[in-house]
Design an enzyme around this catalytic site. Structure first.
Site: not given
Ligand code: NAD
Length: 362
Positions: A134, A218
């Protein structure tokens, strides 16, 4: 009350099995029948060195079979440390010849985000399954090209969303699925740390830097997973307290998401603030996690006294083992390329909101 672990895991397995049915004979044919799949790590920086390579010493379904690096001295160190045969060591130029190497089943791209697209596409063309870190890539167009390359070469693409493999995060997902406390009303989600570096790719726009893609995903995942919904609009504000370092990209991003059910999320991410928490307020209760996206120790509680605290040996080992099991059984991945794309769609809208100063529909 502590959640009954066996009951909780059974629920997850059943939910997973129902969601993960997939029947592609083409995909089945490209994963050789082996006890352990061979992974080649591309990019031997912090995350590969400190987290993924050690986790690959604990995995049961895969092992560190090869490396791809632009630094010959790293190749030597890794070769000795992990006993990697010379024939499984590549550089960025000769990487494409990995297609002829049966030891390598999966290429794991752990490079700065702007390089993800090139290496995912090259790995797919070499006929290898791909794991990609990511944020998936800087733009929606990049993500779509990566998904399309994997599809047309009949290989699978998983994004390194380690938290989605963590039972503590899966507990949050389950509360939304079960509507345990009714509908979600309000979320606060934060992810940040103090990055003292001044000249890293995280501070460089061309390399895919900026806190939004890095830690912001996140905070965003916290809100998306807690609602089980995709946001329909966002309004965002970028800021920095260190303009001498954050010249090209933002140090801090605050963004507010609106979900179809009416739930709202206030999300914060920063390279200048230590924060790592999730609070979800439902119609009839609440859930808190702190930390929410740590490598270990994610834990929390709910308003009815339920404790969320499932210890795990290694999040990364669990992630790679579960993704390899999905490849071996030809079942769906927990976080496929499409999941990375969902986040980048929101990230693009956030930057658009910052540029226009207005709320942006997603
Ligand atoms: P890093 O800077 O420590 O490592 C990057 C690697 O890429 C280095 O080996 C570097 O030599 C190589 N590289 C090749 N070309 C480069 C270039 N032009 N500029 C800079 N580096 C170049 O970064 P990292 O922290 O290991 O992050 C790598 C990827 O892993 C990123 O996508 C990051 O978001 C991701 N990451 C994920 C987690 C997680 O928890 N899932 C944690 C840390 C990093």
């Amino acid at each position: 009350m502590i959640i009954e672990r066996r009951e909780f895991l059974t629920k997850l397995t059943l939910a997973g099995a129902a969601a993960f049915v997939s029947n592609s004979p083409l995909l089945a044919s490209v994963t050789p029948k082996k006890d352990k799949l061979g992974i080649a790590l591309v990019g031997l920086g912090y995350y590969s060195t400190d987290l993924l390579a050690p986790a690959l010493q604990l995995t049961e379904k895969c092992y560190l079979a090869g490396i791809v690096t632009g630094t010959p001295t790293k190749a030597e160190t890794w070769k000795k440390k992990y006993n990697i045969p010379e024939k499984n060591i590549y550089n960025y130029q000769n990487f494409d010849s990995i297609k002829d190497n049966p030891d390598i089943d999966i290429v794991y791209v752990v490079l700065p985000p702007s390089m993800h697209r090139e290496f995912v596409v090259r790995a797919a063309k070499a006929g290898k399954h791909v794991f990609c870190e990511k944020p998936m890539a800087p733009t929606v167009a990049d993500c779509e090209a990566m998904i399309s390359a994997c599809k047309s070469n009949n290989v699978k693409l998983a994004i390194g969303y380690r938290c989605q493999h963590d039972p503590n995060i899966q507990a949050v997902i389950q509360v939304a699925k079960d509507q345990k406390f009714g509908k979600v009303k309000m979320i606060t989600s934060a992810a940040g740390y103090v990055d003292g570096r001044t000249n890293h790719w995280k501070q460089n726009k061309k390399l895919g830097g900026g806190v939004m893609g890095d830690m912001g995903v996140y905070a965003l995942q916290g809100a998306r997973l807690a609602t089980g919904e995709e946001p329909i609009s966002v309004i965002a504000q970028a800021s920095t307290t260190r303009p001498e370092i954050y010249k090209e990209v933002e140090e801090t991003m605050m963004f507010m998401l609106e979900f179809p059910s009416g739930a709202r999320a206030a999300c914060h991410t920063s390279f200048g603030i230590n924060m790592n928490h999730l609070q979800v307020n439902y119609e009839k209760g609440w859930l808190k996690l702190e930390p929410q996206s740590g490598y270990s120790g994610n834990k929390g509680s709910m308003s009815d006294g339920t404790v969320i605290n499932f210890p795990i040996k290694s999040q990364q080992a669990k992630q790679m083992d579960e993704d390899c099991t999905a490849l071996m059984n030809n079942t769906a991945l927990i976080a496929p390329g499409e999941e990375g794309l969902r986040d980048i769609r929101v990230v693009e809208a956030i930057y658009k909101s910052v540029a226009t100063g207005k709320s942006v529909k997603i």
